[in-house]
Motif scaffolding. Structure first.
Motif, PDB file in Angstrom:
ATOM      1  N   GLY A 258       0.780  -1.227   0.000  1.00 43.34           N
ATOM      2  CA  GLY A 258       0.000   0.000   0.000  1.00 43.34           C
ATOM      3  C   GLY A 258       0.810   1.274   0.000  1.00 43.34           C
ATOM      4  O   GLY A 258       0.252   2.372   0.102  1.00 43.34           O
ATOM      5  N   PHE A 259       2.138   1.144  -0.149  1.00 47.24           N
ATOM      6  CA  PHE A 259       2.979   2.342  -0.150  1.00 47.24           C
ATOM      7  C   PHE A 259       2.642   3.229  -1.335  1.00 47.24           C
ATOM      8  O   PHE A 259       2.400   2.758  -2.448  1.00 47.24           O
ATOM      9  N   GLY A 260       2.660   4.535  -1.113  1.00 49.81           N
ATOM     10  CA  GLY A 260       2.434   5.515  -2.163  1.00 49.81           C
ATOM     11  C   GLY A 260       2.709   6.907  -1.626  1.00 49.81           C
ATOM     12  O   GLY A 260       3.359   7.076  -0.581  1.00 49.81           O
ATOM     13  N   PHE A 261       2.217   7.922  -2.312  1.00 53.79           N
ATOM     14  CA  PHE A 261       2.485   9.302  -1.912  1.00 53.79           C
ATOM     15  C   PHE A 261       2.026   9.569  -0.478  1.00 53.79           C
ATOM     16  O   PHE A 261       2.743  10.195   0.313  1.00 53.79           O
ATOM     17  N   GLU A 262       0.832   9.121  -0.133  1.00 58.40           N
ATOM     18  CA  GLU A 262       0.302   9.431   1.195  1.00 58.40           C
ATOM     19  C   GLU A 262       1.094   8.731   2.286  1.00 58.40           C
ATOM     20  O   GLU A 262       1.391   9.324   3.335  1.00 58.40           O
ATOM     21  N   ARG A 263       1.452   7.470   2.071  1.00 61.90           N
ATOM     22  CA  ARG A 263       2.204   6.751   3.102  1.00 61.90           C
ATOM     23  C   ARG A 263       3.584   7.366   3.275  1.00 61.90           C
ATOM     24  O   ARG A 263       4.097   7.443   4.402  1.00 61.90           O
ATOM     25  N   PHE A 264       4.214   7.811   2.193  1.00 65.91           N
ATOM     26  CA  PHE A 264       5.514   8.458   2.331  1.00 65.91           C
ATOM     27  C   PHE A 264       5.372   9.776   3.078  1.00 65.91           C
ATOM     28  O   PHE A 264       6.185  10.093   3.955  1.00 65.91           O
ATOM     29  N   ALA A 265       4.348  10.560   2.741  1.00 63.91           N
ATOM     30  CA  ALA A 265       4.127  11.821   3.448  1.00 63.91           C
ATOM     31  C   ALA A 265       3.936  11.571   4.942  1.00 63.91           C
ATOM     32  O   ALA A 265       4.458  12.316   5.782  1.00 63.91           O
ATOM     33  N   ASP A 266       3.202  10.507   5.295  1.00 65.88           N
ATOM     34  CA  ASP A 266       2.985  10.185   6.698  1.00 65.88           C
ATOM     35  C   ASP A 266       4.305   9.866   7.394  1.00 65.88           C
ATOM     36  O   ASP A 266       4.519  10.244   8.552  1.00 65.88           O
ATOM     37  N   TRP A 267       5.216   9.191   6.683  1.00 65.63           N
ATOM     38  CA  TRP A 267       6.530   8.888   7.255  1.00 65.63           C
ATOM     39  C   TRP A 267       7.353  10.158   7.438  1.00 65.63           C
ATOM     40  O   TRP A 267       7.985  10.360   8.487  1.00 65.63           O
ATOM     41  N   VAL A 268       7.344  11.034   6.451  1.00 63.60           N
ATOM     42  CA  VAL A 268       8.124  12.271   6.522  1.00 63.60           C
ATOM     43  C   VAL A 268       7.626  13.170   7.645  1.00 63.60           C
ATOM     44  O   VAL A 268       8.409  13.918   8.241  1.00 63.60           O
ATOM     45  N   LEU A 269       6.350  13.081   7.985  1.00 63.26           N
ATOM     46  CA  LEU A 269       5.806  13.890   9.078  1.00 63.26           C
ATOM     47  C   LEU A 269       6.546  13.656  10.386  1.00 63.26           C
ATOM     48  O   LEU A 269       6.616  14.550  11.242  1.00 63.26           O
ATOM     49  N   ASP A 270       7.102  12.472  10.574  1.00 66.72           N
ATOM     50  CA  ASP A 270       7.770  12.150  11.832  1.00 66.72           C
ATOM     51  C   ASP A 270       9.290  12.283  11.765  1.00 66.72           C
ATOM     52  O   ASP A 270       9.979  11.953  12.733  1.00 66.72           O
ATOM     53  N   VAL A 271       9.812  12.759  10.651  1.00 66.96           N
ATOM     54  CA  VAL A 271      11.242  13.079  10.560  1.00 66.96           C
ATOM     55  C   VAL A 271      11.470  14.397  11.308  1.00 66.96           C
ATOM     56  O   VAL A 271      10.783  15.384  11.036  1.00 66.96           O
ATOM     57  N   PRO A 272      12.393  14.440  12.267  1.00 64.71           N
ATOM     58  CA  PRO A 272      12.632  15.683  13.015  1.00 64.71           C
ATOM     59  C   PRO A 272      12.989  16.838  12.085  1.00 64.71           C
ATOM     60  O   PRO A 272      13.653  16.665  11.067  1.00 64.71           O
ATOM     61  N   MET A 273      12.547  18.023  12.471  1.00 62.64           N
ATOM     62  CA  MET A 273      12.762  19.215  11.661  1.00 62.64           C
ATOM     63  C   MET A 273      14.110  19.868  11.966  1.00 62.64           C
ATOM     64  O   MET A 273      14.691  19.659  13.029  1.00 62.64           O
ATOM     65  N   TYR A 274      14.561  20.673  11.024  1.00 69.17           N
ATOM     66  CA  TYR A 274      15.714  21.547  11.223  1.00 69.17           C
ATOM     67  C   TYR A 274      15.289  23.002  11.406  1.00 69.17           C
ATOM     68  O   TYR A 274      15.738  23.679  12.317  1.00 69.17           O
TER      69      TYR A 274
END
Length: 446
Positions: A247-263
């Motif tokens: 089920g990976f796609g644009f939305e699942r990747f965006a959901d993962w990036v949401l939890d990458v710490p910010m700079y």
């Protein structure tokens, strides 16, 4: 690392907006292009030290290029980049000089762009006594000896990096890469291309291994740069397992990036420290240090550029695994990936080749490659054998395009046939130099 873009203050309403940002990169096949980015390690021809920002250093190089028709980019009054059309020149933290090339239809056009850039750069660098080495890691300078470029975002990253990895500052100051950017047709095409390129990125890292030296001595690594990235920041690097989930796609990747710490975020032309929060929390509560600052689509676009996976999904796919090398190797990288991913038959063949590789196998291969390069194995098969099969697929894909681009694979085919990487060549030469690593600068000059 690219220059900051213009802020988009559009509010974020839902996950669909974030996924849609990636989806907006989808293009029909006749609009697919390839862009090449490369970073060069500067050195003074007398003494081989790294050029500072000023005087008679990196800023002077930028000034010289600006006089040749480039538009200036400034940060707090400091010249930190240039732009011309869809191409840009930017500075890595230690002064590594980067050309982010324009997107082109053929590899021949990227080669011509590289030739033009190097000709102009040599013209402004030679009076300053500056040369550039095509290497993946600075061969003699200590971390402390490297200059810092006056880009505001780097001040934030400089403070943050030591909290999450012991070699993040080395990544910033002493590494150099060549990257290729490729398009995708739609979500399904993106998923297949991303999975192929993540699986084969350790192979690219091995083929382009070109950083065996540190602080004037040979190391146990063929790609020290490749090793550095494994000790930089585990939250945003490597081969993300999420890309191989059902089920990976644009939305699942965006959901993962949401939890990458910010700079950071940019407001009113300045960078605001956002470390200590994730984009998910930023969307919900604003910045911890200033809750009045709320997330925008421009912030999302900037945040995506701080994800450093081996292949980065933006509105295109960015292949990030290779050490910088010779001019021929700079052109070989986009050729390698275009051959695999821009012809249907080649793409299907590449997908079939890696289909049964597990994420754990890929990650283990990625960990082994910095030392072993093409001697590493996956599934009991030597990577050198995999390289020959993959290069044959890429050659077929390039031939099918009909532009005569197969010639750009020649240096990679020689490496795969002999097993000798650029790093192995330099280690052999270093023995002939009697261990005087500084001699690599002139021989690796680009």
């Amino acid at each position: 690392m690219s220059n900051p873009g213009e802020a988009d203050l559009t509010p974020i309403h839902s996950m669909r907006d974030l996924a849609g940002w990636f989806a907006a990169g989808s293009k029909p096949r006749d609009q697919w292009r390839v862009g090449t980015e490369h970073e060069k390690i500067g050195f003074y021809r007398q003494g081989f030290g790294p050029p500072p920002y000023a005087p008679n250093g990196i800023c002077a190089l930028l000034d010289g290029l600006a006089e040749r028709g480039w538009e200036r980019i400034e940060d707090n009054g400091k010249l930190i980049g240039l732009k011309r059309g869809m191409a840009s020149v930017s500075l890595e933290p230690g002064g590594q000089f980067e050309l982010s090339g324009a997107p082109f239809a053929t590899i021949g056009e990227t080669e011509a762009e590289l030739d033009d850039h190097l000709r102009d750069l040599h013209a402004v660098a030679e009076p300053l006594g500056i040369g550039f080495a095509g290497l993946g890691f600075h061969p003699i300078a200590t971390r402390e000896a490297m200059p810092w470029m006056p880009k505001s975002r780097y001040a934030i990253m400089r403070e943050y990096m030591p909290r999450v990895g012991d070699m993040g500052l080395d990544m910033m100051l002493r590494t150099a890469t060549v990257q290729a950017n490729l398009d995708f047709g739609d979500e399904a095409d993106m998923v297949e291309k991303l999975r192929i390129s993540l699986a084969l990125q350790p192979l690219a890292t091995a083929l382009f291994a070109n950083s065996p030296f540190r602080e004037g001595a040979a190391t146990e690594y063929r790609t020290l740069r490749g090793h550095v990235w494994t000790r930089t920041d585990p939250d945003r690097t490597g081969i993300p397992a999420v890309a191989f989930e059902d089920g990976f796609g644009f939305e699942r990747f965006a959901d993962w990036v949401l939890d990458v710490p910010m700079y950071f975020v940019m407001r009113e032309g300045r960078f605001v420290d956002a470390t200590g929060t994730t984009f998910r929390d930023f969307m919900a509560r604003g910045l911890p240090k200033d809750p009045a600052i709320r997330a925008t689509m421009g912030d999302w676009a900037d945040h995506v550029t701080t994800v450093f996976t081996d292949v980065r999904l933006k509105r295109f796919l960015e292949m990030r695994g290779a050490d910088m090398g010779s001019a021929a190797m700079v052109s070989a990288l986009p050729a390698f990936w275009v051959g695999l991913l821009y012809d249907d038959a080649a793409q299907k063949a590449a997908a079939a080749l890696v289909r049964n590789w597990s994420v754990a196998q890929m990650q283990a291969l990625r960990a082994a490659v910095p030392k072993q390069a093409l001697d590493a194995e996956i599934g009991g098969v030597a990577l050198r054998e995999v390289a020959q099969e993959v290069l044959a697929i890429s050659r077929d894909g390039l031939r099918a395009r009909g532009h005569g681009e197969e010639r750009f694979l020649a240096p990679l085919e020689r490496i795969a046939a002999s097993g000798e990487t650029q790093a192995d060549h330099w280690l052999r030469r270093n023995a002939e130099w009697g261990g005087d690593v500084s001699r690599v600068f002139e021989e690796a000059a680009i």
